[in-house]
Motif scaffolding. Structure first.
Motif, PDB file in Angstrom:
ATOM      1  N   GLY A 150       0.816  -1.204   0.000  1.00  0.00           N
ATOM      2  CA  GLY A 150       0.000   0.000   0.000  1.00  0.00           C
ATOM      3  C   GLY A 150       0.853   1.258   0.000  1.00  0.00           C
ATOM      4  N   TRP A 151       2.118   1.101   0.396  1.00  0.00           N
ATOM      5  CA  TRP A 151       3.056   2.224   0.442  1.00  0.00           C
ATOM      6  C   TRP A 151       3.945   2.270  -0.794  1.00  0.00           C
ATOM      7  CZ3 TRP A 151       3.006   5.826   4.412  1.00  0.00           C
ATOM      8  CH2 TRP A 151       2.117   5.545   5.453  1.00  0.00           C
ATOM      9  N   ALA A 152       3.715   1.372  -1.742  1.00  0.00           N
ATOM     10  CA  ALA A 152       4.482   1.425  -2.985  1.00  0.00           C
ATOM     11  C   ALA A 152       4.193   2.745  -3.694  1.00  0.00           C
ATOM     12  CB  ALA A 152       4.094   0.255  -3.886  1.00  0.00           C
ATOM     13  N   CYS A 153       5.199   3.294  -4.376  1.00  0.00           N
ATOM     14  CA  CYS A 153       5.020   4.581  -5.044  1.00  0.00           C
ATOM     15  C   CYS A 153       5.594   4.528  -6.451  1.00  0.00           C
ATOM     16  CB  CYS A 153       5.710   5.693  -4.252  1.00  0.00           C
ATOM     17  SG  CYS A 153       5.512   7.327  -4.996  1.00  0.00           S
ATOM     18  N   ALA A 154       4.789   4.957  -7.417  1.00  0.00           N
ATOM     19  CA  ALA A 154       5.232   5.045  -8.807  1.00  0.00           C
ATOM     20  C   ALA A 154       5.251   6.498  -9.274  1.00  0.00           C
ATOM     21  CB  ALA A 154       4.319   4.215  -9.702  1.00  0.00           C
ATOM     22  N   ASP A 155       5.321   7.431  -8.327  1.00  0.00           N
ATOM     23  CA  ASP A 155       5.355   8.862  -8.648  1.00  0.00           C
ATOM     24  C   ASP A 155       6.477   9.514  -7.845  1.00  0.00           C
ATOM     25  OD1 ASP A 155       4.997  11.536  -9.081  1.00  0.00           O
ATOM     26  OD2 ASP A 155       2.947  11.645  -8.323  1.00  0.00           O
ATOM     27  N   PRO A 156       7.615   9.772  -8.464  1.00  0.00           N
ATOM     28  CA  PRO A 156       8.752  10.339  -7.725  1.00  0.00           C
ATOM     29  C   PRO A 156       8.499  11.731  -7.170  1.00  0.00           C
ATOM     30  CG  PRO A 156       9.186  10.348 -10.082  1.00  0.00           C
ATOM     31  CD  PRO A 156       7.936   9.547  -9.880  1.00  0.00           C
ATOM     32  N   ASP A 157       7.468  12.424  -7.643  1.00  0.00           N
ATOM     33  CA  ASP A 157       7.173  13.767  -7.159  1.00  0.00           C
ATOM     34  C   ASP A 157       6.154  13.789  -6.026  1.00  0.00           C
ATOM     35  OD1 ASP A 157       8.874  14.974  -9.074  1.00  0.00           O
ATOM     36  OD2 ASP A 157       7.307  14.807 -10.592  1.00  0.00           O
ATOM     37  N   ASP A 158       5.644  12.625  -5.649  1.00  0.00           N
ATOM     38  CA  ASP A 158       4.655  12.593  -4.575  1.00  0.00           C
ATOM     39  C   ASP A 158       5.306  12.988  -3.252  1.00  0.00           C
ATOM     40  OD1 ASP A 158       1.823  11.568  -3.762  1.00  0.00           O
ATOM     41  OD2 ASP A 158       3.201  10.687  -2.292  1.00  0.00           O
ATOM     42  N   PRO A 159       4.661  13.883  -2.472  1.00  0.00           N
ATOM     43  CA  PRO A 159       5.271  14.359  -1.220  1.00  0.00           C
ATOM     44  C   PRO A 159       5.188  13.371  -0.072  1.00  0.00           C
ATOM     45  CG  PRO A 159       3.123  15.375  -1.510  1.00  0.00           C
ATOM     46  CD  PRO A 159       3.403  14.595  -2.762  1.00  0.00           C
ATOM     47  N   GLY A 160       4.419  12.297  -0.227  1.00  0.00           N
ATOM     48  CA  GLY A 160       4.272  11.325   0.853  1.00  0.00           C
ATOM     49  C   GLY A 160       3.198  11.721   1.839  1.00  0.00           C
ATOM     50  N   ASP A 161       2.822  10.762   2.675  1.00  0.00           N
ATOM     51  CA  ASP A 161       1.772  10.972   3.667  1.00  0.00           C
ATOM     52  C   ASP A 161       2.042  10.014   4.828  1.00  0.00           C
ATOM     53  OD1 ASP A 161      -0.877  10.256   4.997  1.00  0.00           O
ATOM     54  OD2 ASP A 161      -1.540  11.882   3.688  1.00  0.00           O
ATOM     55  N   GLY A 162       1.972  10.506   6.044  1.00  0.00           N
ATOM     56  CA  GLY A 162       2.338   9.696   7.197  1.00  0.00           C
ATOM     57  C   GLY A 162       1.366   8.594   7.556  1.00  0.00           C
ATOM     58  N   ARG A 163       0.142   8.641   7.029  1.00  0.00           N
ATOM     59  CA  ARG A 163      -0.853   7.650   7.420  1.00  0.00           C
ATOM     60  C   ARG A 163      -1.353   6.777   6.283  1.00  0.00           C
ATOM     61  NH1 ARG A 163      -2.665   7.848  12.401  1.00  0.00           N
ATOM     62  NH2 ARG A 163      -4.529   6.667  11.867  1.00  0.00           N
ATOM     63  N   ALA A 164      -1.098   7.168   5.049  1.00  0.00           N
ATOM     64  CA  ALA A 164      -1.555   6.364   3.910  1.00  0.00           C
ATOM     65  C   ALA A 164      -0.504   6.393   2.816  1.00  0.00           C
ATOM     66  CB  ALA A 164      -2.885   6.896   3.377  1.00  0.00           C
ATOM     67  N   GLY A 165      -0.195   5.219   2.264  1.00  0.00           N
ATOM     68  CA  GLY A 165       0.792   5.133   1.199  1.00  0.00           C
ATOM     69  C   GLY A 165       0.256   5.635  -0.129  1.00  0.00           C
ATOM     70  N   TRP A 166       1.176   5.842  -1.069  1.00  0.00           N
ATOM     71  CA  TRP A 166       0.798   6.364  -2.391  1.00  0.00           C
ATOM     72  C   TRP A 166      -0.224   5.464  -3.068  1.00  0.00           C
ATOM     73  CZ3 TRP A 166       1.281   4.320  -7.359  1.00  0.00           C
ATOM     74  CH2 TRP A 166       1.014   5.217  -8.399  1.00  0.00           C
ATOM     75  N   LEU A 167       0.016   4.154  -3.088  1.00  0.00           N
ATOM     76  CA  LEU A 167      -0.901   3.267  -3.788  1.00  0.00           C
ATOM     77  C   LEU A 167      -2.280   3.281  -3.130  1.00  0.00           C
ATOM     78  CD1 LEU A 167      -1.341   1.285  -6.068  1.00  0.00           C
ATOM     79  CD2 LEU A 167      -0.514  -0.554  -4.577  1.00  0.00           C
ATOM     80  N   GLU A 168      -2.325   3.340  -1.815  1.00  0.00           N
ATOM     81  CA  GLU A 168      -3.615   3.445  -1.130  1.00  0.00           C
ATOM     82  C   GLU A 168      -4.351   4.708  -1.548  1.00  0.00           C
ATOM     83  OE1 GLU A 168      -3.327   1.196   3.099  1.00  0.00           O
ATOM     84  OE2 GLU A 168      -2.335   3.139   3.004  1.00  0.00           O
ATOM     85  N   ARG A 169      -3.617   5.792  -1.675  1.00  0.00           N
ATOM     86  CA  ARG A 169      -4.251   7.059  -2.043  1.00  0.00           C
ATOM     87  C   ARG A 169      -4.690   7.088  -3.499  1.00  0.00           C
ATOM     88  NH1 ARG A 169      -0.146  10.654  -1.585  1.00  0.00           N
ATOM     89  NH2 ARG A 169       1.361   9.327  -0.531  1.00  0.00           N
ATOM     90  N   GLN A 170      -4.210   6.139  -4.293  1.00  0.00           N
ATOM     91  CA  GLN A 170      -4.603   6.053  -5.703  1.00  0.00           C
ATOM     92  C   GLN A 170      -5.725   5.059  -5.952  1.00  0.00           C
ATOM     93  OE1 GLN A 170      -3.081   8.230  -7.891  1.00  0.00           O
ATOM     94  NE2 GLN A 170      -2.079   8.914  -6.013  1.00  0.00           N
ATOM     95  N   ALA A 171      -5.735   3.945  -5.211  1.00  0.00           N
ATOM     96  CA  ALA A 171      -6.577   2.831  -5.656  1.00  0.00           C
ATOM     97  C   ALA A 171      -7.309   2.073  -4.556  1.00  0.00           C
ATOM     98  CB  ALA A 171      -5.712   1.843  -6.444  1.00  0.00           C
ATOM     99  N   ALA A 172      -7.168   2.448  -3.297  1.00  0.00           N
ATOM    100  CA  ALA A 172      -7.904   1.757  -2.234  1.00  0.00           C
ATOM    101  C   ALA A 172      -9.365   2.210  -2.220  1.00  0.00           C
ATOM    102  CB  ALA A 172      -7.248   2.015  -0.882  1.00  0.00           C
ATOM    103  N   GLY A 173     -10.146   1.599  -1.343  1.00  0.00           N
ATOM    104  CA  GLY A 173     -11.565   1.929  -1.267  1.00  0.00           C
ATOM    105  C   GLY A 173     -11.825   3.404  -1.023  1.00  0.00           C
ATOM    106  N   ARG A 174     -11.039   4.011  -0.130  1.00  0.00           N
ATOM    107  CA  ARG A 174     -11.208   5.452   0.134  1.00  0.00           C
ATOM    108  C   ARG A 174     -10.984   6.270  -1.132  1.00  0.00           C
ATOM    109  NH1 ARG A 174      -7.615   4.685   4.548  1.00  0.00           N
ATOM    110  NH2 ARG A 174      -8.664   4.407   6.551  1.00  0.00           N
ATOM    111  N   ALA A 175      -9.970   5.892  -1.916  1.00  0.00           N
ATOM    112  CA  ALA A 175      -9.665   6.628  -3.144  1.00  0.00           C
ATOM    113  C   ALA A 175     -10.796   6.501  -4.148  1.00  0.00           C
ATOM    114  CB  ALA A 175      -8.358   6.108  -3.749  1.00  0.00           C
TER     115      ALA A 175
END
Length: 291
Positions: A150-175
């Motif tokens: 869920g913390w995998a990232c395919a965007d080198p410009d993403d600033p990150g988030d302390g509670r949710a990974g990049w992939l979660e923010r792209q494709a999880a249920g919340r997204a």
């Protein structure tokens, strides 16, 4: 072996089942409750269930980071952080693990990965959990947090988030819920339903989440070379809508010898984590007990 109490503790619900190794029915559901509000309530419920069912062992799946039997980081249940679950029930052996790890253990013991030595699981729900079976063992890592895709990232410009990974923010249920609401729909479930009926606009909205899942899975597959990729979790029920797009994006980033990897849904549904917790408590050789 005597009865095993299996517990699947989520951020909002707790489910329990009894496993009796050697019997035809692997799990006997015993109840579902709202997630306890504090550690004292949790301990009391576990103790009651152990006594009621005369359980000799307890297996627990929890939504977070586990070190041995100690809960190190449980973001949705902060009252559990720091608790050593081996102390919950005196004189009763306890096996504890991350819920995604337990889900894959269940699928490897009696589901989609049965008989396999290498498999990868992606559990897509409100967030994204994941697990890897490598060489016949569930991979847990030096700190219990292995395979946190869920913390995998395919965007080198993403600033990150302390509670949710990049992939979660792209494709999880919340997204998916957010994408749906931003486009006049009630939630991600509605978006999936519309896409399944052939709605072109709804399908277009799913292109980016599918591409993010595929790109991230390519990295995981290239790293672990599994026999199969299993998709589980609440979003798995709608995975058929985006499966071909996820697979295409994944295979595009893989070397030729890995492109035939199969993606399939889990077989055990929402009982997989319970089955895994029971298997861990029973001493499954797939479960490493010295994390």
């Amino acid at each position: 072996m005597s009865a095993i109490l299996a517990i699947d503790l989520g951020g909002t619900n707790l489910r329990a089942a009894i496993a009796r190794p050697g019997r035809a029915a692997p799990l006997e559901p015993v109840g579902r409750w709202a997630a306890p509000a504090c550690l004292e309530d949790f301990v009391a419920l576990i103790g009651t269930l152990v006594q009621q069912h005369q359980a000799a062992r307890v297996g627990l799946a929890v939504p977070g980071l586990v070190l041995g039997t100690r809960c190190a980081w449980i973001p949705n249940l902060p009252w559990l952080e720091g608790a050593d679950l081996a102390t919950l029930v005196p004189d009763t052996p306890v096996a504890v693990g991350n819920d995604a790890h337990m889900t894959l253990l269940g699928e490897a013991s009696a589901g989609a990965a049965r008989g396999m030595a290498d498999a990868l699981l992606l559990a897509i729900g409100t967030g994204i959990g994941s697990a890897v079976l490598a060489g016949g063992r569930i991979l847990r890592g030096a700190h219990g947090g292995a395979t946190s895709f869920g913390w995998a990232c395919a965007d080198p410009d993403d600033p990150g988030d302390g509670r949710a990974g990049w992939l979660e923010r792209q494709a999880a249920g919340r997204a998916l819920d957010e994408i749906a609401r931003n486009n006049g729909m009630a939630d991600g479930g509605t978006l999936i339903v519309r896409a399944r009926t052939g709605d072109a606009a709804a399908n277009a909205l799913l292109d980016r989440p599918a591409a993010a899942l595929g790109a991230s899975l390519a990295g995981a597959v290239a790293l672990t070379d599994p026999q199969i990729v299993i998709v589980a979790g609440g979003v798995a029920a709608g995975f058929d809508v985006i499966e071909h797009r996820v697979a295409a994006a994944m295979r595009r980033q893989l070397p030729p010898h890995l492109r035939q990897i199969e993606i399939r849904p889990g077989q055990l549904g929402d009982t997989a984590a319970l089955a895994g917790a029971a298997a861990a408590a029973a001493g499954s050789t797939l479960w490493e007990t010295t994390a």
